[in-house]
Enzyme design. Structure first.
Site, mmCIF file in Angstrom:
data_model
loop_
_atom_site.group_PDB
_atom_site.id
_atom_site.type_symbol
_atom_site.label_atom_id
_atom_site.label_comp_id
_atom_site.label_asym_id
_atom_site.label_seq_id
_atom_site.Cartn_x
_atom_site.Cartn_y
_atom_site.Cartn_z
ATOM 1 N N TYR A 11 33.229 10.479 18.089
ATOM 2 C CA TYR A 11 33.076 9.856 19.410
ATOM 3 C C TYR A 11 34.243 8.936 19.747
ATOM 4 O O TYR A 11 35.036 9.206 20.671
ATOM 5 C CB TYR A 11 31.751 9.107 19.413
ATOM 6 C CG TYR A 11 31.469 8.207 20.589
ATOM 7 C CD1 TYR A 11 31.711 8.619 21.898
ATOM 8 C CD2 TYR A 11 30.937 6.939 20.382
ATOM 9 C CE1 TYR A 11 31.427 7.791 22.968
ATOM 10 C CE2 TYR A 11 30.643 6.099 21.443
ATOM 11 C CZ TYR A 11 30.895 6.528 22.747
ATOM 12 O OH TYR A 11 30.608 5.695 23.795
ATOM 13 N N ASP A 31 40.041 15.207 10.148
ATOM 14 C CA ASP A 31 38.587 15.080 10.250
ATOM 15 C C ASP A 31 37.935 16.177 9.404
ATOM 16 O O ASP A 31 38.423 17.310 9.374
ATOM 17 C CB ASP A 31 38.139 15.215 11.704
ATOM 18 C CG ASP A 31 36.760 14.628 11.965
ATOM 19 O OD1 ASP A 31 35.779 15.152 11.397
ATOM 20 O OD2 ASP A 31 36.654 13.658 12.732
ATOM 21 N N LEU A 33 34.912 17.309 10.017
ATOM 22 C CA LEU A 33 33.939 17.949 10.906
ATOM 23 C C LEU A 33 32.517 17.843 10.371
ATOM 24 O O LEU A 33 31.618 18.534 10.860
ATOM 25 C CB LEU A 33 34.297 19.413 11.191
ATOM 26 C CG LEU A 33 35.640 19.628 11.911
ATOM 27 C CD1 LEU A 33 35.885 21.124 12.141
ATOM 28 C CD2 LEU A 33 35.680 18.883 13.243
ATOM 29 N N TYR A 139 26.464 -1.138 5.465
ATOM 30 C CA TYR A 139 27.477 -0.699 6.431
ATOM 31 C C TYR A 139 28.477 -1.811 6.703
ATOM 32 O O TYR A 139 29.694 -1.626 6.581
ATOM 33 C CB TYR A 139 26.799 -0.250 7.725
ATOM 34 C CG TYR A 139 27.748 -0.102 8.895
ATOM 35 C CD1 TYR A 139 28.747 0.863 8.877
ATOM 36 C CD2 TYR A 139 27.636 -0.936 10.007
ATOM 37 C CE1 TYR A 139 29.622 0.990 9.951
ATOM 38 C CE2 TYR A 139 28.500 -0.800 11.090
ATOM 39 C CZ TYR A 139 29.496 0.155 11.051
ATOM 40 O OH TYR A 139 30.368 0.282 12.107
ATOM 41 N N ASP A 283 19.470 -5.308 11.001
ATOM 42 C CA ASP A 283 19.834 -5.608 12.391
ATOM 43 C C ASP A 283 19.762 -7.111 12.660
ATOM 44 O O ASP A 283 18.668 -7.680 12.707
ATOM 45 C CB ASP A 283 18.874 -4.894 13.362
ATOM 46 C CG ASP A 283 19.342 -3.506 13.730
ATOM 47 O OD1 ASP A 283 20.488 -3.158 13.398
ATOM 48 O OD2 ASP A 283 18.555 -2.764 14.349
#
Length: 326
Positions: A11, A31, A33, A139, A283
């Site tokens: 993206y 990349d 993919l 992350y 979060d």
């Protein structure tokens, strides 16, 4: 300038590739993919199928480039909580191979796709760039560790780098030809728009008891085209001999999850019934940028990052463009 873009079929990477090409730069895309798409790679770019952890593929891709834009990596916070070691391998360890091959090829400039998740639960909002880095998810920690690797490479062999700490990237190209196509989709704007498009009767918002005005998470949204512009400016800053830096990419304005849902409803003219689910682990309650350094150093200011424009562009992609290519 000739630029290697890792993750250039994804993206953020694909929009950045187009931006660089439109500005007159040459681009090589690397990349796997695995999570990117061949249709997203601009035909004007050279394309190497490979992993940033594969020395041979990186060697082929990095040959005769002037700089690297490193966008490859996993991005799902919840997935990182379930599979932390996978995130550390993919986001921290494999890119060390990229750094080794850059050093061998004499390429000394890298722009890194970092994240606001490196801050964790911030002590101060909006978050300044000198805030402590205390990520609460694997992350965020994986990205923090690679920022450390960049600083170590600068000290060891003179790498110059820019770590761009994105807040919530959203939107699509205004012509509706490039946008988010994750599987599964975890970001709120394409999830809401997808629910509207396919007639789902309700939309789940994760968490209703955060210490915010309406109890839902608050995030700073940045248009993917503004992000691509920042990438280009950072690469050109380094090409001119500019110093290494870490900076926030955001607007300084936060939107709650419920405000995002309402905006999607207003833009599309569709009603959305919200139900609440449990919080997602990892979060933070609020992530809002204090973005002054990018403006001072790179001359960057976001131009398409008001929430209505973001949602309008995303809706054009979701309702028309995405189905033309996927």
């Amino acid at each position: 300038m000739r630029v290697l873009v890792t993750g250039g079929a994804g993206y953020v990477g694909s929009v950045s590739v187009r931006s660089l090409l439109d500005a007159g730069h040459e681009v090589v895309v690397l990349d796997t993919l695995e999570r990117g798409h061949r249709w997203a790679v601009d035909d004007r770019a050279d394309f190497v199928v490979g992993d940033v952890g594969d020395p041979e593929a990186v060697r082929e891709a990095v040959y005769c480039v002037d700089a690297v834009l490193h966008c490859a990596g996993y991005i799902d916070v919840a997935e990182s909580v379930r599979e932390p070691e996978r995130y550390f391998e993919n986001n921290t360890e494999k890119p060390r191979v990229l750094l080794d091959e850059m050093r061998a090829a004499g390429v000394d400039a890298l722009v890194f796709s970092s994240t606001a998740a490196v801050y964790g639960e911030p002590e101060e909002v909006p978050i300044p760039e000198d805030a402590p880095l205390r990520p609460v998810s694997p992350y965020g920690e994986s990205k923090r560790r690679f920022e450390e690797a960049l600083a170590a490479a600068e000290a060891e062999w003179g790498l110059r780098w820019a770590a761009l700490r994105y807040f919530n990237v959203a939107g699509a190209t205004p012509d509706g030809t490039l946008g988010e196509a994750h599987d599964p989709e975890t970001h709120i704007i394409p999830r809401v728009l997808g629910a509207i498009l396919y007639g789902d009767p309700e939309f789940t918002v994760f968490g209703s008891d955060y210490p915010t005005a309406d109890g839902t998470c608050v995030r700073d949204y940045i248009h993917v085209c503004d992000l691509a512009d920042a990438h280009r400016r950072a690469l050109e800053h380094l090409a001119k001999g500019g110093d290494s830096l870490a900076c926030n990419l955001g607007t300084g304005r936060g939107w709650s999850n419920l405000e995002v849902v309402r905006t999607c409803s207003e833009v599309t003219g569709a009603d959305v019934r919200v139900v609440f689910g449990p919080r997602r682990e990892g979060d933070p309650a609020m992530l809002v940028a204090k973005p002054g350094r990018a403006e001072r150093t790179l001359g960057w200011t976001p131009r398409r990052s008001d929430l209505v424009t973001i949602v309008e562009d995303a809706w054009r992609w979701e309702s028309k463009g995405r189905h033309a290519v996927t």
